[in-house]
Scaffold this motif. Structure first.
Motif, PDB file in Angstrom:
ATOM      1  N   PHE A 134      -8.159  -4.030-104.830  1.00  0.00           N
ATOM      2  CA  PHE A 134      -6.970  -4.844-104.583  1.00  0.00           C
ATOM      3  C   PHE A 134      -7.330  -6.081-103.772  1.00  0.00           C
ATOM      4  O   PHE A 134      -6.888  -7.200-104.098  1.00  0.00           O
ATOM      5  CB  PHE A 134      -5.923  -3.995-103.848  1.00  0.00           C
ATOM      6  N   LEU A 135      -8.134  -5.914-102.743  1.00  0.00           N
ATOM      7  CA  LEU A 135      -8.537  -7.051-101.919  1.00  0.00           C
ATOM      8  C   LEU A 135      -9.478  -7.978-102.684  1.00  0.00           C
ATOM      9  O   LEU A 135      -9.371  -9.208-102.589  1.00  0.00           O
ATOM     10  CB  LEU A 135      -9.202  -6.542-100.640  1.00  0.00           C
ATOM     11  N   SER A 136     -10.386  -7.399-103.418  1.00  0.00           N
ATOM     12  CA  SER A 136     -11.366  -8.227-104.130  1.00  0.00           C
ATOM     13  C   SER A 136     -10.749  -9.013-105.275  1.00  0.00           C
ATOM     14  O   SER A 136     -11.314 -10.037-105.709  1.00  0.00           O
ATOM     15  CB  SER A 136     -12.496  -7.341-104.669  1.00  0.00           C
ATOM     16  N   ARG A 137      -9.611  -8.613-105.784  1.00  0.00           N
ATOM     17  CA  ARG A 137      -8.950  -9.306-106.890  1.00  0.00           C
ATOM     18  C   ARG A 137      -7.809 -10.208-106.416  1.00  0.00           C
ATOM     19  O   ARG A 137      -6.967 -10.615-107.225  1.00  0.00           O
ATOM     20  CB  ARG A 137      -8.434  -8.296-107.907  1.00  0.00           C
ATOM     21  N   GLY A 138      -7.793 -10.523-105.137  1.00  0.00           N
ATOM     22  CA  GLY A 138      -6.797 -11.468-104.627  1.00  0.00           C
ATOM     23  C   GLY A 138      -5.431 -10.876-104.411  1.00  0.00           C
ATOM     24  O   GLY A 138      -4.414 -11.586-104.505  1.00  0.00           O
ATOM     25  N   GLY A 139      -5.361  -9.581-104.087  1.00  0.00           N
ATOM     26  CA  GLY A 139      -4.076  -8.956-103.879  1.00  0.00           C
ATOM     27  C   GLY A 139      -3.308  -9.525-102.704  1.00  0.00           C
ATOM     28  O   GLY A 139      -2.080  -9.699-102.777  1.00  0.00           O
ATOM     29  N   LEU A 140      -4.017  -9.875-101.596  1.00  0.00           N
ATOM     30  CA  LEU A 140      -3.326 -10.425-100.427  1.00  0.00           C
ATOM     31  C   LEU A 140      -2.751 -11.798-100.720  1.00  0.00           C
ATOM     32  O   LEU A 140      -1.693 -12.166-100.192  1.00  0.00           O
ATOM     33  CB  LEU A 140      -4.284 -10.484 -99.239  1.00  0.00           C
ATOM     34  N   GLN A 141      -3.435 -12.615-101.551  1.00  0.00           N
ATOM     35  CA  GLN A 141      -2.902 -13.921-101.917  1.00  0.00           C
ATOM     36  C   GLN A 141      -1.599 -13.777-102.710  1.00  0.00           C
ATOM     37  O   GLN A 141      -0.640 -14.535-102.503  1.00  0.00           O
ATOM     38  CB  GLN A 141      -3.921 -14.714-102.749  1.00  0.00           C
ATOM     39  N   VAL A 142      -1.571 -12.798-103.642  1.00  0.00           N
ATOM     40  CA  VAL A 142      -0.358 -12.573-104.413  1.00  0.00           C
ATOM     41  C   VAL A 142       0.792 -12.144-103.500  1.00  0.00           C
ATOM     42  O   VAL A 142       1.928 -12.625-103.624  1.00  0.00           O
ATOM     43  CB  VAL A 142      -0.606 -11.513-105.510  1.00  0.00           C
ATOM     44  N   LEU A 143       0.502 -11.264-102.555  1.00  0.00           N
ATOM     45  CA  LEU A 143       1.543 -10.787-101.639  1.00  0.00           C
ATOM     46  C   LEU A 143       2.028 -11.893-100.712  1.00  0.00           C
ATOM     47  O   LEU A 143       3.219 -11.962-100.382  1.00  0.00           O
ATOM     48  CB  LEU A 143       1.019  -9.610-100.817  1.00  0.00           C
ATOM     49  N   SER A 144       1.111 -12.764-100.263  1.00  0.00           N
ATOM     50  CA  SER A 144       1.522 -13.854 -99.368  1.00  0.00           C
ATOM     51  C   SER A 144       2.451 -14.819-100.087  1.00  0.00           C
ATOM     52  O   SER A 144       3.408 -15.350 -99.490  1.00  0.00           O
ATOM     53  CB  SER A 144       0.292 -14.591 -98.830  1.00  0.00           C
TER      54      SER A 144
END
Length: 448
Positions: free
Chosen positions: A292-302
């Protein structure tokens, strides 16, 4: 002369006595009850027959209880005969004089009978009578409550044709979901039924083995928002506390599908269900968290966090991040005896690859989460405070340089202190507000 007169007198008395005997009814006379000539008749016709006719009639021997008489039956003289106005039938019992002597003789016979038995014999006899009575009563009760076995077998054979197991139901639903001519309303109805079934761990795993996971993930790419929402709901319910389904979902690309659904413009109700499915996939699953982190999950959530104005989506995102941080801390805080377990060692190794704290700092979450404190909902504020405390090891410098954060905490502290005082004045006490004040105090201590 005198002796002749005496002899003549005795002869007259003897003749008079014989004549009187023949003029009276015989003591053994019977009364014949004839059939009434009309319905509702309340008169009785009686006929007296002598002892010589008794052998040709059916004689009813009365007792102390009323008995029903049939037409043409005979009863002894002196018996009490009545017409039962409710049933229209004649009944007979012993007459008053007969009843008195019958009771007296019955008591004498009973006394003679009882006196001929010892107390122990009477006890055994009474016990046997009671047991026989209970057995007969129980058997009659059982027979009245239950149907014969053969009838039950026939009914069960018919019902067996109508009863479906969960596996059969899911197979039927998936076949309907896979048809091209299935309408949107039918798809939504099928997905709702599946969501109910997959709450059971075994059903969710069976759904995967049937190929249902691919169909559910395909529903997330549907052009209809109702199908997207229902598919996300089914997926989240199947993933909840079910490691087998979590692994299968990652293998089938569920993580990327969910991220794509979150990154696409969706209505609020769809985003909430997709977030639910994402949280169910990541919970207690460090392998999925790492990807999740490696695929940009935090960017999507932000991006979602900044777009949400109501705070519902923000709260769900912050709660999911807090759960991920807490899981890793709990694993690290296990006692030394836990490290002797090979499975625990593997989990520690997997969690070590999840660099969530550093990623939160890099993606600006140390500044985003404090924005949730501006909400008017107590629950939203509580979730934000807990997340800020969990993020403090990585975000402490950001907190201190964030001038508005300290002011927000002081304002909230004063507000909740006033609420606590108001409750005390009213004689009420809510520990929830005290808990929020304790969270604020703990964050103050870390920021000093």
């Amino acid at each position: 002369m005198r002796s002749s007169f005496t002899l003549f007198t005795l002869l007259l008395l003897h003749c008079w006595h014989i004549d009187r005997i023949h003029g009276q009814k015989s003591e053994g006379a019977l009364t014949v009850v004839e059939k009434s000539k009309g319905e509702g008749a309340d008169e009785e016709e009686e006929a007296t027959v002598g002892d010589e006719d008794e052998g040709d009639l059916e004689v009813v021997q009365p007792t102390e209880l009323w008995q029903t008489l049939k037409p043409g039956q005979a009863v002894p003289a002196g018996s009490h005969v009545r017409l039962n106005l409710q049933t229209g039938e004649r009944e007979v019992r012993l007459g008053e004089e007969q009843l008195k002597y019958w009771r007296q003789e019955h008591r004498e016979e009973e006394g003679e009978t009882l006196s001929s038995f010892s107390p122990e014999e009477l006890k055994r006899a009474m016990k046997k009578i009671k047991e026989d009575s209970n057995t007969a009563h129980y058997q009659a009760s059982v027979e009245s409550r239950f149907r014969p076995l053969e009838e039950l077998k026939e009914d069960m054979a018919q019902l067996d044709l109508l009863v479906e197991t969960d596996v059969q139901i899911m197979k039927r639903l998936l076949e309907q979901l896979n048809k091209n001519n299935t309408s949107t309303e039918q798809r939504v109805s099928v997905l709702q039924e599946l969501e109910y079934l997959v709450h059971q761990v075994d059903n969710a795993q069976t759904l995967c083995s049937m190929g249902g996971l691919q169909l559910i993930l395909g529903g997330l790419n549907s052009s209809d928002f109702r199908v997207q929402e229902s598919s996300a709901f089914v997926l989240g319910s199947a993933l909840s506390s079910n490691p087998v389904v979590q692994v299968k979902a990652v293998e089938h690309g569920a993580l990327q599908t969910l991220l794509t659904a979150l990154a696409t413009a969706q209505p609020l109700h769809v985003r909430k269900k997709v977030l639910f499915a994402m949280a169910s996939l990541l919970r207690h699953f460090p392998f999925a968290q790492h990807h999740f982190l490696s695929r940009g999950g935090l960017q999507v959530l932000s991006a979602l966090f900044r777009e949400d104005g109501g705070g519902i989506v923000r709260t769900r995102i912050v709660t999911m991040l807090y759960d991920m941080i807490s899981e890793k801390e709990l694993i690290a805080q296990k006692g030394l005896e836990a490290f002797l377990d090979s499975a625990h060692e593997e989990r520690v190794r997997q969690y070590s690859r999840v660099s969530l704290q550093g990623a939160l700092l890099e993606e600006g979450w140390c500044v985003l989460v404090p924005q949730l404190l501006d909400s008017t909902e107590h629950d939203f504020r509580e979730k934000a405070l807990r997340a800020l405390l969990a993020m403090a090891p990585a975000c402490l410098q950001e907190y201190r340089s964030h001038s508005s954060l300290l002011g927000s905490l002081r304002s909230l502290q004063d507000q909740y202190q006033d609420l606590i005082q108001s409750e005390m004045i009213l004689g009420e006490e809510n520990s929830y507000f005290r808990e929020i004040v304790e969270l604020i105090d703990a964050l103050h201590v870390k920021m000093k």
